[in-house]
Design an enzyme around this catalytic site. Structure first.
Site, PDB file in Angstrom:
ATOM      1  CD  GLU A  92      -2.033   1.147   3.133  1.00 47.51           C
ATOM      2  OE1 GLU A  92      -2.868   1.981   3.479  1.00 47.51           O
ATOM      3  OE2 GLU A  92      -1.558   0.287   3.921  1.00 47.51           O
ATOM      4  CD1 TRP A  93       1.341   6.748  -1.720  1.00 46.74           C
ATOM      5  CD2 TRP A  93       3.193   5.826  -2.568  1.00 46.74           C
ATOM      6  NE1 TRP A  93       2.283   7.741  -1.822  1.00 46.74           N
ATOM      7  CE2 TRP A  93       3.435   7.201  -2.338  1.00 46.74           C
ATOM      8  CE3 TRP A  93       4.226   5.032  -3.092  1.00 46.74           C
ATOM      9  CZ2 TRP A  93       4.661   7.804  -2.625  1.00 46.74           C
ATOM     10  CZ3 TRP A  93       5.444   5.634  -3.375  1.00 46.74           C
ATOM     11  CH2 TRP A  93       5.651   7.003  -3.150  1.00 46.74           C
ATOM     12  CG  ASP A 196      16.913  -2.342   9.930  1.00 51.37           C
ATOM     13  OD1 ASP A 196      17.777  -1.672  10.536  1.00 51.37           O
ATOM     14  OD2 ASP A 196      16.946  -2.525   8.695  1.00 51.37           O
TER      15      ASP A 196
HETATM   16  P1  ADP Z   1      14.925  -0.477   1.217  1.00 48.18           P
HETATM   17  O1  ADP Z   1      14.445  -1.846   1.588  1.00 48.18           O
HETATM   18  O2  ADP Z   1      15.520  -0.439  -0.141  1.00 48.18           O
HETATM   19  O3  ADP Z   1      15.800   0.165   2.274  1.00 48.18           O
HETATM   20  P2  ADP Z   1      12.576   0.974   2.168  1.00 48.18           P
HETATM   21  O4  ADP Z   1      11.517  -0.034   2.448  1.00 48.18           O
HETATM   22  O5  ADP Z   1      13.317   1.519   3.332  1.00 48.18           O
HETATM   23  O6  ADP Z   1      13.595   0.434   1.056  1.00 48.18           O
HETATM   24  O7  ADP Z   1      11.881   2.156   1.348  1.00 48.18           O
HETATM   25  C1  ADP Z   1      12.632   3.196   0.753  1.00 48.18           C
HETATM   26  C2  ADP Z   1      11.927   4.545   0.953  1.00 48.18           C
HETATM   27  O8  ADP Z   1      10.662   4.537   0.316  1.00 48.18           O
HETATM   28  C3  ADP Z   1      11.638   4.836   2.419  1.00 48.18           C
HETATM   29  O9  ADP Z   1      12.672   5.557   3.017  1.00 48.18           O
HETATM   30  C4  ADP Z   1      10.350   5.610   2.379  1.00 48.18           C
HETATM   31  O10 ADP Z   1      10.622   6.991   2.251  1.00 48.18           O
HETATM   32  C5  ADP Z   1       9.672   5.148   1.129  1.00 48.18           C
HETATM   33  N1  ADP Z   1       8.602   4.172   1.416  1.00 48.18           N
HETATM   34  C6  ADP Z   1       8.725   2.966   2.026  1.00 48.18           C
HETATM   35  N2  ADP Z   1       7.561   2.317   2.089  1.00 48.18           N
HETATM   36  C7  ADP Z   1       6.655   3.127   1.487  1.00 48.18           C
HETATM   37  C8  ADP Z   1       5.243   3.029   1.236  1.00 48.18           C
HETATM   38  N3  ADP Z   1       4.552   1.938   1.577  1.00 48.18           N
HETATM   39  N4  ADP Z   1       4.638   4.074   0.612  1.00 48.18           N
HETATM   40  C9  ADP Z   1       5.340   5.159   0.231  1.00 48.18           C
HETATM   41  N5  ADP Z   1       6.663   5.309   0.439  1.00 48.18           N
HETATM   42  C10 ADP Z   1       7.320   4.318   1.057  1.00 48.18           C
END
Ligand code: ADP
Length: 289
Positions: A92-93, A196
């Site tokens: 979900e965004w 984490d």
């Molecule tokens: P990675 O596993 O590559 O470290 P993350 O899960 O931390 O990636 O996500 C990268 C970035 O994307 C996050 O720092 C956040 O800003 C954004 N993000 C993560 N999840 C969502 C989401 N469900 N909807 C919108 N943005 C998200």
């Protein structure tokens, strides 16, 4: 990249029909991420090589465990799969605001409630990853055994293979042999942990709802989650006050912060190299080694 194929599969697996643009999203350290417009609203899609399929499966299971605890919000898992050379995870965004601080106090309260969910053992029903490093979650009766064998000791083994200097190896080994001294009179509960929880793994919406994401879930000492919030900062005093107001920490927690963060520092050495050696040595000194 064959993103189009991934999006076709997303449509097939989850009925998410792509509408309009796909935008790359920055900020992640491990995967490539995209915002995909769909008939069901925007979706966040992480993509990596096919070898990452299990990492995504573990992440999805962690997000679901956090969701089931009904304490802190986390993105809903839409679908995950493997397409050609790639593995992907669709969530979900969430529309995160630039400054999450106004929601830090609520996160403190809600994290304490999440930590009140406990497991039968330390560890988890499956292994996962911390960054891209394998994280064993072998169910274990005693917390000290778990921390020694499946956390610090495991990272130490990897670090030795990656060229950790002999002096640091000796000091870490000595530390592992005397962990009891940091737990005088303290027997932690097996709390559900994010695993984490650094400043890059939480955010908040405009209406002040904090979300945690990108977890490395297991059951462990809640102090390990709190220690990591201090490793790179970004949570603020209100977060800690709110947490303590719900479930105060046991005496001696300050001393264990270094012990818990050493795990992440050695992991950072394993992932990113010698830049972290200085901090590892400082922390060992702080722990009397
Ligand atoms: P990675 O596993 O590559 O470290 P993350 O899960 O931390 O990636 O996500 C990268 C970035 O994307 C996050 O720092 C956040 O800003 C954004 N993000 C993560 N999840 C969502 C989401 N469900 N909807 C919108 N943005 C998200």
């Amino acid at each position: 990249m064959a993103l189009d194929q991934v999006l076709d599969d997303l449509q097939r697996e989850a009925g998410i029909a792509r509408l309009g643009e796909v935008r790359a999203v920055g900020g992640g350290s491990i995967n490539r991420a995209f915002r995909v417009e769909s008939g069901a609203g925007p979706v966040f899609v992480k993509v990596n090589t096919r070898q990452s399929a299990d990492m995504f499966a573990a992440e999805a299971a962690g997000l679901e465990a956090i969701r089931e605890a009904r304490a802190v919000a986390t993105p809903v898992v839409v679908a995950l799969g493997e397409t050609g050379e790639h593995a992907w995870l669709a969530l979900e965004w969430i529309d995160f605001v630039a400054n999450a601080q106004p929601a830090a106090e609520r996160l403190g309260r809600e994290l304490a409630a999440m930590h009140a969910v406990t497991g039968e053992h330390f560890g988890w029903h499956r292994d996962n990853t911390i960054g891209s490093t394998p994280q064993p979650n072998t169910p274990t009766e005693e917390w000290i055994d778990f921390w020694r064998d499946h956390r610090l000791g495991h990272q130490l083994e990897l670090a030795v293979r990656r060229g950790l200097p002999g002096d640091s190896e000796r000091r870490l080994t000595a530390l592992l042999g005397g962990l009891d001294q940091y737990f005088d009179g303290y027997r932690p509960e097996s709390s559900l942990l994010h695993g984490d929880l650094w400043g890059g793994n939480w955010g908040a919406t405009r209406d002040g709802i904090p979300y945690i994401y990108d977890p490395a879930v297991y059951f462990g000492d809640r102090e390990a989650d709190l220690a990591m919030t201090r490793l790179f900062g970004g949570f603020g005093e209100k977060f800690y006050e709110a947490y303590q107001a719900v479930w105060p920490l046991a005496p001696g927690w300050e001393r264990r912060v270094a012990l818990y963060n050493l795990y992440h520092l050695v992991n950072h050495f394993n992932l990113f190299g010698t830049g972290y050696l200085g901090r590892i040595e400082d922390v060992l000194r702080e722990l009397g080694r």
